[in-house]
Design a protein around this motif. Structure first.
Motif, mmCIF file in Angstrom:
data_model
loop_
_atom_site.group_PDB
_atom_site.id
_atom_site.type_symbol
_atom_site.label_atom_id
_atom_site.label_comp_id
_atom_site.label_asym_id
_atom_site.label_seq_id
_atom_site.Cartn_x
_atom_site.Cartn_y
_atom_site.Cartn_z
ATOM 1 N N HIS A 103 -1.538 6.320 3.635
ATOM 2 C CA HIS A 103 -0.511 5.261 3.601
ATOM 3 C C HIS A 103 -0.527 4.562 2.243
ATOM 4 O O HIS A 103 0.518 4.318 1.649
ATOM 5 C CB HIS A 103 -0.780 4.199 4.678
ATOM 6 C CG HIS A 103 -0.615 4.694 6.075
ATOM 7 N ND1 HIS A 103 -1.262 4.128 7.147
ATOM 8 C CD2 HIS A 103 0.115 5.719 6.575
ATOM 9 C CE1 HIS A 103 -0.924 4.784 8.252
ATOM 10 N NE2 HIS A 103 -0.095 5.752 7.925
ATOM 11 N N HIS A 119 3.554 12.316 4.857
ATOM 12 C CA HIS A 119 3.933 11.883 6.209
ATOM 13 C C HIS A 119 5.127 12.671 6.748
ATOM 14 O O HIS A 119 5.163 12.980 7.944
ATOM 15 C CB HIS A 119 4.189 10.379 6.254
ATOM 16 C CG HIS A 119 2.940 9.616 6.556
ATOM 17 N ND1 HIS A 119 1.985 9.392 5.610
ATOM 18 C CD2 HIS A 119 2.462 9.090 7.721
ATOM 19 C CE1 HIS A 119 0.968 8.741 6.175
ATOM 20 N NE2 HIS A 119 1.238 8.550 7.454
ATOM 21 N N ASN A 151 -2.434 14.546 8.069
ATOM 22 C CA ASN A 151 -2.355 13.923 6.744
ATOM 23 C C ASN A 151 -3.505 14.358 5.855
ATOM 24 O O ASN A 151 -3.322 14.618 4.660
ATOM 25 C CB ASN A 151 -2.416 12.400 6.873
ATOM 26 C CG ASN A 151 -1.109 11.818 7.317
ATOM 27 O OD1 ASN A 151 -0.054 12.320 6.966
ATOM 28 N ND2 ASN A 151 -1.168 10.769 8.104
HETATM 29 FE FE LIG Z 1 0.250 7.586 9.094
#
Ligand SMILES: [Fe+2]
Length: 389
Positions: A201, A266, A284
């Motif tokens: 992220h 993502h 991820n």
């Molecule tokens: Fe995520």
């Protein structure tokens, strides 16, 4: 680092952080004048001592509440629809989500449908929700998803084997109670995967086309915190302080990506997780270094800054050398957490790669990737992380 003067917005919930923050839930139920809260959680958490303490606290402020725990990982559209039905039938008025990204995303879906009607997947995309839902209180129990602070809800479209992203200010929770105590009972492999999700992220938010001065600060601090803590967080002797650092890393990464959005990792992980029902953090982790390799030249200054915050001495290194060092650092970090190099699938063929790539190319997270990836490039990356079982 260059500061953008383009328009940017930034939204965040009210956040209370610190040891036992979850026990503030009762007081906030009273602030929201709740009479019958609806608690969305996952069945595995219901016997944890910290969960029972939380229920006790809720009981001090309301005489009845409903628990909805029919939520799996990668929450499905029918779980949201069933939850909304139970919420409305019981005339509940506040939603409390306790868990990782799955119960929180399911709770967001319940909030949307119970207020706006229709089917949850009708709200896929950006800003498709008209009315805000009932007050939503989140108690995250993993240090990764950050659904407790984000504008995102990811719901699996079961008939079509894809995950759909719902992105709207209307799904930003009202309150996030950031407490390290629930992390102490989290399985080490889940800690590794959710921590790598949070790191992804932060990295994707930092290189996103929609980054801003506010998101940059959070993204870099998240990278520093997670990189320096994640290996200690999976050890049996992990401390509450270590887990709090992970929780803060995840929180800062959440504030960054919620406002700067994400990227190709993502977009590709949603497609992979939707089709094969694999854990999000694992998807991820597999993809991260391969996407950075493909993106690098489109954001080399930003990736060099990421390398610096991951503890790499970038002085006197050429851009190519920084790229190689960053990629091997991320690969070594993943391996040190026992996350594999590949995902193994039964039907590994051209058709699978095509389907996965089409899913990734239609995901809204791809819009903010620093490089416009072609279908061939996306397929090639999938080919690097998938193997025949
Ligand atoms: Fe995520």
């Amino acid at each position: 680092m260059e500061i953008t003067m383009e328009l940017r917005k930034y939204v965040a919930p009210e956040i209370i952080s610190g040891t036992d923050a979850r026990l503030m839930v009762g007081r906030y139920l009273s602030h929201f004048a709740a009479r019958k809260p609806f608690l969305v959680t996952d069945q595995n958490l219901r016997t944890m001592p910290w969960f029972l303490d939380t229920l006790k606290e809720i009981s001090k402020y309301v005489t009845e509440y409903i628990i909805y725990d029919n939520v799996t990982s990668n929450p499905r559209e029918y779980e949201v629809m069933e939850g909304a039905k139970v919420f409305l039938e019981n005339k509940c008025d506040v939603i409390i989500a306790v868990g990782g990204g799955s119960p929180i995303d399911c709770a967001k879906g319940i909030s949307i449908v119970s207020t706006n009607g229709g089917e949850i997947l009708d709200y896929e995309g950006v800003d498709e929700i008209n009315l805000p839902g009932p007050p939503l209180i989140c108690i995250p129990t993993t240090s990764g998803a950050s659904a407790d602070v984000s504008q995102f809800a990811i719901i699996r479209d079961t008939p079509n084997f894809v995950k759909k992203a719902i992105i709207s200010k209307k799904v930003v929770p009202d309150l996030a109670l950031i407490d390290p105590v629930p992390l102490m009972t989290m399985d080490p492999y889940l800690t590794a995967c959710t921590g790598m999700d949070a790191l992804t992220h932060a990295i994707e938010a930092y290189v996103s086309n929609a980054n801003s001065h506010l998101t940059n600060v959070h993204a870099l601090e998240a990278i520093r915190l997670i990189n320096s803590t994640i290996q200690a967080a999976i050890l049996p002797q992990r401390s509450l302080y270590t887990m709090y650092q992970m929780m803060l890393g995840s929180l800062q990464a959440g504030l960054a990506f919620s406002n700067a959005s994400l990227g190709a990792v993502h977009a590709m992980a949603h497609s992979l997780g939707g089709l094969l029902d694999l854990p999000h953090g694992e998807c991820n982790s597999l993809l991260l270094e391969h996407v950075i390799a493909a993106n690098y030249d489109s954001a080399c200054d930003r990736y060099a800054m990421i390398a610096k915050y991951m503890g790499i001495d970038t002085r006197d290194l050429s851009s190519g050398h920084i790229k190689d060092t960053l990629l091997s650092h991320i690969c070594n970090l993943r391996r040190s957490l026992n996350i594999p190099d590949f995902a193994y699938v039964l039907d590994y063929n051209e058709e699978l790669l095509d389907k996965l790539s089409d899913g990734a190319l239609s995901d809204p997270c791809l819009i903010t990737n620093p490089k416009l990836l072609t279908k061939e490039e996306v397929k090639q990356i999938y080919g690097e992380v998938l193997r025949k079982k």
